[in-house]
Design an enzyme around this catalytic site. Structure first.
Site, PDB file in Angstrom:
ATOM      1  N   PRO A  30       0.844  -1.206   0.000  1.00  0.00           N
ATOM      2  CA  PRO A  30       0.000   0.000   0.000  1.00  0.00           C
ATOM      3  C   PRO A  30       0.876   1.251   0.000  1.00  0.00           C
ATOM      4  CG  PRO A  30      -0.656  -1.531   1.740  1.00  0.00           C
ATOM      5  CD  PRO A  30       0.664  -2.014   1.215  1.00  0.00           C
ATOM      6  N   LYS A  31       0.402   2.302  -0.661  1.00  0.00           N
ATOM      7  CA  LYS A  31       1.126   3.574  -0.658  1.00  0.00           C
ATOM      8  C   LYS A  31       0.568   4.449   0.461  1.00  0.00           C
ATOM      9  CE  LYS A  31       2.778   7.366  -3.487  1.00  0.00           C
ATOM     10  NZ  LYS A  31       2.599   8.327  -2.389  1.00  0.00           N
ATOM     11  N   TRP A  32       1.407   4.699   1.451  1.00  0.00           N
ATOM     12  CA  TRP A  32       0.988   5.446   2.635  1.00  0.00           C
ATOM     13  C   TRP A  32       1.030   6.940   2.364  1.00  0.00           C
ATOM     14  CZ3 TRP A  32      -0.360   2.713   7.114  1.00  0.00           C
ATOM     15  CH2 TRP A  32      -0.121   1.335   7.059  1.00  0.00           C
TER      16      TRP A  32
END
Length: 366
Positions: A30-32
């Site tokens: 996931p891209k935080w």
């Protein structure tokens, strides 16, 4: 701090792509949505470094204490500082943590404590791990970061593209930016755009170098955006507009400090002259072109110190094809980091098909 890697370390970067890649050997995360952070720990000494060499240590004392418990004695790792709320990630609240007053920093640290997500390991003990493949660095990281503490996390990871596609859809409502993809054999390459990021909408961090007044004369109508090329020249790439009346008035106040002495050493100073702007044939602020229909394109310069994250559809000839939309201002980014390397410049598939048909038709006619 006698570590194998000394601060500052420039983080490895990513380039935006429009679709989830599905090549063998890729790892997905996931891209935080937070502040990128390189953590250096040497015994009791901990430093939180940002992507623009601006130390974050003083702004997040609660993380310094927490990471002192969750990490081994000598380590360097890459991750993200995030603000986790009941409704997902909150970047606006996180950005408020960058306050100059020590008393305010202490108050916010208690009221809105930040969390840390680790996703890469750069050094452990006396060993520099940056030349090792990512798959190996990840395996070691899983033994290093203690996730038993409530606000330290090891980012989820998968090699299954279908799982990543599910994350891309489901995580959006929680404030995640999208999905990251990186090759398992990838070494850690500082300041290189060798990872891939798939976002829900294309965005770019741009320098705000000027603005135009709204056509009714009240408030800011559009922001003039720039990106740096490899030689360090700031090019005008388009505008961000479509503000509400309330936001147009707010921007006047927010931009006011940047109007002071704005033309001194401004990279677009020559374009302030109407004659010079006309020579630009519409490609520069204030330029006259056949597309403008005689509209007033005069502009107000700003000191190029502000960074804006802008949503856009696609790029043609180095410029945004349509007007962009302001997502937010980025206090954690420097203007110099806003380069063309961010852009995924791909012609629409429909356009490519049209050109292919035209070439075939021309060949047949001969």
């Amino acid at each position: 701090m006698p570590l194998p890697l000394q601060p500052p370390v420039k983080p490895m970067l990513a380039k935006s792509v429009s679709q989830l890649p599905r090549e063998p050997g890729l790892f997905y995360e996931p891209k935080w949505d937070g502040f990128r952070c390189i953590v250096f720990r040497d015994g009791d000494e901990i430093e939180l470094g940002s992507r623009n060499d601006r130390p974050l240590t003083r702004y997040f004392p609660e993380l310094v204490e927490l990471l002192g418990q969750a990490l081994p004695a000598r380590v360097v790792l890459d991750g993200e500082i995030v603000m986790v709320t009941d409704n997902g990630l909150d970047f606006d609240t996180l950005q408020q943590r960058l306050h100059p007053a020590a008393s305010r920093v202490a108050k916010l640290a208690a009221e809105t404590p930040a969390s840390f997500v680790g996703f890469d390991l750069l050094a452990l003990g006396d060993e520099d791990l940056t030349d090792r493949p990512f798959s190996e660095r990840r395996r070691i990281l899983e033994t290093v970061l203690d996730g038993a503490f409530s606000r330290t996390h090891l980012t989820p990871i998968t090699t299954d593209a279908e799982v990543a596609a599910d994350w891309f859809t489901r995580f959006e409502g929680a404030g995640f930016d999208g999905v990251m993809a990186k090759a398992g054999d990838l070494p850690y390459l500082q300041d290189k755009r060798v990872m891939l990021k798939i976002k829900h909408e294309r965005t770019a961090d741009c320098v705000v170098a000027g603005f135009r007044w709204h056509k009714d004369g009240n408030g800011v109508g559009s922001l003039l955006l720039g990106l740096f090329d490899d030689e360090g020249n700031l090019h005008h790439v388009g505008v961000a507009s479509s503000f509400t009346a309330k936001r147009r008035a707010e921007l006047v106040e927010e931009l006011a400090p940047l109007r002071v002495d704005a033309l001194e050493n401004h990279p677009w100073r020559s374009w302030a002259d109407a004659a010079e702007a006309a020579k630009a044939d519409g490609k520069m602020p204030g330029g006259v072109s056949r597309w403008t229909g005689g509209k007033d394109l005069s502009w107000e310069p700003l000191r190029p110190e502000l960074v804006a994250e802008v949503r856009y559809e696609h790029v043609m000839a180095g410029r945004f094809r349509h007007g962009g939309r302001l997502a937010r201002f980025r206090a954690d980014r420097t203007p110099q980091s806003c380069t063309y390397a961010q852009l995924d410049e791909v012609a629409p598939a429909e356009l490519a098909d049209i050109f292919a048909e035209a070439r075939n038709a021309k060949g047949t006619a001969r």
